[in-house]
Motif scaffolding. Sequence first.
Motif, PDB file in Angstrom:
ATOM      1  N   THR A  35       0.837  -1.189   0.000  1.00 20.85           N
ATOM      2  CA  THR A  35       0.000   0.000   0.000  1.00 20.85           C
ATOM      3  C   THR A  35       0.874   1.242   0.000  1.00 20.85           C
ATOM      4  O   THR A  35       1.779   1.365   0.818  1.00 20.85           O
ATOM      5  N   PHE A  36       0.594   2.137  -0.924  1.00 22.22           N
ATOM      6  CA  PHE A  36       1.238   3.449  -0.953  1.00 22.22           C
ATOM      7  C   PHE A  36       0.219   4.471  -0.469  1.00 22.22           C
ATOM      8  O   PHE A  36      -0.927   4.470  -0.925  1.00 22.22           O
ATOM      9  N   TYR A  60       8.054   4.708  -6.416  1.00 23.17           N
ATOM     10  CA  TYR A  60       9.013   4.029  -7.291  1.00 23.17           C
ATOM     11  C   TYR A  60       9.450   2.735  -6.627  1.00 23.17           C
ATOM     12  O   TYR A  60       9.959   2.716  -5.514  1.00 23.17           O
ATOM     13  N   ASP A  61       9.238   1.625  -7.305  1.00 23.80           N
ATOM     14  CA  ASP A  61       9.586   0.318  -6.764  1.00 23.80           C
ATOM     15  C   ASP A  61      10.168  -0.506  -7.894  1.00 23.80           C
ATOM     16  O   ASP A  61       9.458  -0.989  -8.755  1.00 23.80           O
ATOM     17  N   ASN A  62      11.480  -0.648  -7.905  1.00 26.41           N
ATOM     18  CA  ASN A  62      12.118  -1.346  -9.008  1.00 26.41           C
ATOM     19  C   ASN A  62      12.263  -2.841  -8.769  1.00 26.41           C
ATOM     20  O   ASN A  62      12.915  -3.525  -9.549  1.00 26.41           O
ATOM     21  N   ASP A  63      11.675  -3.377  -7.690  1.00 23.17           N
ATOM     22  CA  ASP A  63      11.716  -4.820  -7.455  1.00 23.17           C
ATOM     23  C   ASP A  63      10.853  -5.546  -8.482  1.00 23.17           C
ATOM     24  O   ASP A  63       9.814  -5.048  -8.900  1.00 23.17           O
TER      25      ASP A  63
END
Length: 78
Positions: A35-36, A60-63
Amino acid sequence: MPAIVGAIKIVNIGTGSIVHIGDSIQLAPSVTAKTFSGAGSFNTGDNLRVCNMVSTTNTYDNDVADSNVVSADKAGVI
């Protein structure tokens, strides 16, 4: 240890929920969530006053995968 269970009322079951009545060895729900939310997002109540002058939420989530959940039957546990 066996027990006598009386009346049961289930109102809502989510996708990751477990309804357990009786004996069991292992319970393993298999749902994850991310959750953001920004400042003041989850405030509840009466007469709230929230002052957020400047608020940013880093989404931003590069996973590729945050949580690799494998259910017990697919992992060969059962």
